[in-house]
Design an enzyme around this catalytic site. Sequence first.
Site, PDB file in Angstrom:
ATOM      1  N   PRO A  89       0.800  -1.210  -0.130  1.00 24.20           N
ATOM      2  CA  PRO A  89      -0.016   0.019  -0.075  1.00 24.20           C
ATOM      3  C   PRO A  89       0.720   1.197  -0.158  1.00 24.20           C
ATOM      4  CG  PRO A  89      -0.263  -1.349   1.900  1.00 24.20           C
ATOM      5  CD  PRO A  89       0.571  -2.116   1.166  1.00 24.20           C
ATOM      6  N   ARG A 154      -3.538  -7.685 -20.637  1.00 27.13           N
ATOM      7  CA  ARG A 154      -4.170  -7.417 -21.712  1.00 27.13           C
ATOM      8  C   ARG A 154      -3.602  -6.272 -22.759  1.00 27.13           C
ATOM      9  NH1 ARG A 154      -7.188  -3.305 -21.014  1.00 27.13           N
ATOM     10  NH2 ARG A 154      -9.429  -4.020 -21.843  1.00 27.13           N
TER      11      ARG A 154
HETATM   12  N1  ADE Z   1      -0.702  -5.088   0.034  1.00 32.53           N
HETATM   13  C1  ADE Z   1      -1.781  -4.593   0.999  1.00 32.53           C
HETATM   14  N2  ADE Z   1      -2.417  -3.719   0.488  1.00 32.53           N
HETATM   15  C2  ADE Z   1      -2.063  -3.435  -0.800  1.00 32.53           C
HETATM   16  C3  ADE Z   1      -2.115  -2.680  -1.948  1.00 32.53           C
HETATM   17  N3  ADE Z   1      -3.363  -1.610  -1.805  1.00 32.53           N
HETATM   18  N4  ADE Z   1      -1.661  -2.533  -2.950  1.00 32.53           N
HETATM   19  C4  ADE Z   1      -0.821  -3.228  -3.180  1.00 32.53           C
HETATM   20  N5  ADE Z   1      -0.231  -4.283  -2.422  1.00 32.53           N
HETATM   21  C5  ADE Z   1      -1.091  -4.458  -1.134  1.00 32.53           C
END
Ligand code: ADE
Length: 248
Positions: A89, A154
Site C-alpha cells: 500500500p 491485456r
Molecule cells: N498489499 C496490501 N494492500 C495493498 C495494496 N493496496 N496494493 C498493493 N499491495 C497491497
Amino acid sequence: MYFDILTLFPGIFSSPFSESILARAREKGLLEINLINIRDYTHDKHNVADDYPYGGGAGMVMKIEPIYRAWEDIRQQRGEDSPVILLSPQGRRLDQTLVKDLSKERGLTLICGHYEGVDERVRQSIVTDEISIGDYVLTGGEIAAIVLVDAVARMIPGVLGDEQSRIEDSFYNGLLDYPHYTRPREFKGMEVPEILLSGHHGEIARWRRKQALKRTLLRRPDLLAEKELNPEDQELLKEIKAELEGGN
Ligand code: ADE
C-alpha cells in the site's frame, strides 16, 4: 511476457490465471506465469519465512534471506535482470499509464508482501519499484499482483481477441468508456439509442465519443483536466455543456 511471482501463498493464483483471457494467453505462449514459493527458499527445518519485528510491536515481518535467495535463483535462470516490483500500500498508485509502461518490459518479478510487511532491506537491495493498487489495505500482495498481471497482460499484443477493444476501452485514451447496448432493442420500456441502429458509422463514432466525453466530464473531471483535447473533442464538449445547462 513473463511474470516471476514470489509468494508465500501460490494457491491464491490458481484460478485467476487458469480461466478466460489469461488462460488463453498462457496457452498461446504470450504470457508465462512462474509462481515461486518463498518457503522453498528457507533453509531451516520449520521453513520459517517470517519473524518478530526488531523493536517490538504487533505482527510478523517477512524475512529477507528466502526472498533474496529466490530472486538470485530467478536471475540466474533467466540470465537477465527484470524490474522487481514489491506490491504494497506504500507504493506508487497503479494507473493505466503505468500499466502501459510495464507492458513494454520483457518480464517482471513481483514480490507479494504479507503480515506487517517485509524486512526493509528487501527494498534496499532488490526492489526497483513499489506499487499499490489503491488507497486501501489488502490482506496481502497476492490479490494486488493478480490485478497488476491482468491489467498488464491485456496490453500485450494478441492477448485480447479484438485489438480494437484495447484501443477503445476506458482509460486507454484517457477517457471513460461510452455506453454499450446489445439485443433486445427494448427492455422494460428502455430503448437502445436510435443512432446505434442507423448504420451511419461516422455518426455512431461521433455519438460514442460524445458519450465518453460526457461521462468523463460528469464522473471524472480530473481526467479531462489532464487531457489535451483536439478541436473536435472541444466542439463536442461545448455541445455537452450547453445541453447540460439546458437541462438535457
Ligand atoms: N498489499 C496490501 N494492500 C495493498 C495494496 N493496496 N496494493 C498493493 N499491495 C497491497
